[in-house]
Motif scaffolding. Sequence first.
Motif, mmCIF file in Angstrom:
data_model
loop_
_atom_site.group_PDB
_atom_site.id
_atom_site.type_symbol
_atom_site.label_atom_id
_atom_site.label_comp_id
_atom_site.label_asym_id
_atom_site.label_seq_id
_atom_site.Cartn_x
_atom_site.Cartn_y
_atom_site.Cartn_z
ATOM 1 N N ASN A 284 0.966 -1.305 0.143
ATOM 2 C CA ASN A 284 0.005 0.076 0.100
ATOM 3 C C ASN A 284 0.683 1.254 0.122
ATOM 4 O O ASN A 284 0.582 2.212 -0.847
ATOM 5 C CB ASN A 284 -0.804 -0.045 1.075
ATOM 6 C CG ASN A 284 -1.820 -1.091 1.330
ATOM 7 O OD1 ASN A 284 -1.963 -1.831 0.263
ATOM 8 N ND2 ASN A 284 -2.798 -1.190 2.300
ATOM 9 N N GLU B 118 -4.296 9.222 2.029
ATOM 10 C CA GLU B 118 -4.149 7.876 1.291
ATOM 11 C C GLU B 118 -2.938 7.233 2.118
ATOM 12 O O GLU B 118 -2.958 6.064 2.315
ATOM 13 C CB GLU B 118 -3.450 7.978 -0.075
ATOM 14 C CG GLU B 118 -4.532 8.246 -1.182
ATOM 15 C CD GLU B 118 -5.496 6.960 -1.154
ATOM 16 O OE1 GLU B 118 -5.051 5.873 -1.530
ATOM 17 O OE2 GLU B 118 -6.718 7.238 -0.894
ATOM 18 N N ASN C 271 -3.379 12.734 -0.991
ATOM 19 C CA ASN C 271 -2.071 11.827 -0.811
ATOM 20 C C ASN C 271 -1.959 11.881 0.674
ATOM 21 O O ASN C 271 -1.381 10.536 1.045
ATOM 22 C CB ASN C 271 -0.980 12.605 -1.547
ATOM 23 C CG ASN C 271 -0.159 11.733 -2.270
ATOM 24 O OD1 ASN C 271 -0.161 10.435 -1.888
ATOM 25 N ND2 ASN C 271 0.529 12.098 -3.484
ATOM 26 N N LEU D 41 2.115 4.581 -3.317
ATOM 27 C CA LEU D 41 1.890 5.931 -3.082
ATOM 28 C C LEU D 41 2.992 6.457 -3.811
ATOM 29 O O LEU D 41 2.778 7.798 -4.042
ATOM 30 C CB LEU D 41 1.729 6.376 -1.674
ATOM 31 C CG LEU D 41 0.283 5.817 -1.183
ATOM 32 C CD1 LEU D 41 0.401 6.048 0.452
ATOM 33 C CD2 LEU D 41 -0.739 6.575 -1.466
ATOM 34 N N GLY E 195 -8.775 5.257 -4.110
ATOM 35 C CA GLY E 195 -7.840 6.329 -3.972
ATOM 36 C C GLY E 195 -6.861 6.782 -4.970
ATOM 37 O O GLY E 195 -6.751 8.095 -5.344
ATOM 38 N N HIS E 196 -6.236 5.997 -5.736
ATOM 39 C CA HIS E 196 -5.460 6.225 -6.871
ATOM 40 C C HIS E 196 -6.100 6.670 -7.962
ATOM 41 O O HIS E 196 -5.625 7.715 -8.651
ATOM 42 C CB HIS E 196 -4.719 4.867 -7.199
ATOM 43 C CG HIS E 196 -3.566 4.516 -6.318
ATOM 44 N ND1 HIS E 196 -3.826 4.075 -5.028
ATOM 45 C CD2 HIS E 196 -2.279 4.760 -6.281
ATOM 46 C CE1 HIS E 196 -2.677 3.835 -4.115
ATOM 47 N NE2 HIS E 196 -1.580 4.380 -5.057
#
Lengths: 248, 168
Positions: free
Chosen positions: A98, A215, A212, A102, A182-183
């Motif tokens: 995960n 995230e 971000n 990012l 999220g992405h």
Amino acid sequence: MDNPLHPFELHPFWHLSLFGLDISLNKAVLMMWLVIALVAVLLIAAASSRRLVPGKLQSLGEILVEFIRGIILDTIGKEGMRFFPFVATLFLFILFCNLIGLIPGSYTVTSQIVVTAAFALFVYSMSLVVGFLYHGVKFLGILIPPGTPGWLLPLMMPVELISQLARPLSLAVRLFANMTAGHTVLAVLFGMVLSLPLVIGWLPFAFSVAINGLEVIIAFIQAYIFTILTCVYLGDAINLHGHEEHAH
Amino acid sequence: MPQFDTQFFSSLLFWEVVSFGILLWVLYKFAFPAILETLEARERKIRESLEQAERHRVEAEQKLQQYQAKLSAASRDAEAVLVQAKERAQRLLEENELRVVAETERIKGEALRDIEQARRRAVQEIHSQTADLALLVAERVVGKSLDKADHRRLADEALQAIAEHQKT
């Protein structure tokens, strides 16, 4: 504007096959290697210095281990420490997948449904196997909540069966959907930054910075949820609604 | 959605299983036992230290109580000794006084007795000398006409008369 789902596309760059099975290397596979290398180096380095008063690295490793140990002891009990290596590896693998996802230009392995589904199915199957190993046929009693009156059984058993079947499905989809969403949001925001004039363009950019940060938190939370649900399922299998202190 | 492209499923699954398996084995072999052991050792150490501290505290408290008890006992002893000494001194003083008084009385009594004896001797001496003297005088006056026994009788009578006379 680019397709916001573009970041999830994979392109094989080295074709490999094993007994007719396509195991070509792609970005996601490289990220898995990176993740296991990072986790292994970090944890082994933390384990190599076994001082009573820990340094920074040792502290980090011990915090992670202590965290997972706490989850296991809380949800399963002492018996659950048998599964510590598996649960801890699962948590660290998902967490680092995960987090590394990012970094711009990298790939989020856990945004692949096949990856999360494999974990979820394995965890759920393991809980079933453990349940039957501990309790034999009595483990089928997991379909009957304690204190159910007899005349309600025909209603309760299908409901419980559905809830059991929903476990691996929800486990897989929750992680996959959170990572993907999220992405996707980030990709959409960046697309807007690039296509809008500067006067308004700074607004989605500011949002993307905030998202971000969010995230990063979600990366932790989703790894935590996956791990704690794994423990809950294993705990149900081991304790079979017998231990009130582990009731949830 | 690109994630539902089955083209990559086999390679993703294969590498997921392999990567996870390797990581699990490596951590199980080289990381987890050491870290868990260190954690447990620290827990043990902390627990032991706390227990030891508690033991020491209780011990110190007991010692303090013992010392306090000893101290108060010692001060009680000292007081008792002081009181005894005072009593003894008082008694000695009184005894000495009594002894001095008794001694004085004794010396006085002896002195009185000596004086009395001396007086008696003196009186007797005077008696006998007076008789002889009187005899001598009478012989001179009467001439040697009386024998010794008569002399003595006469002299005694005379002395008796003198004594009677003196008394009245």
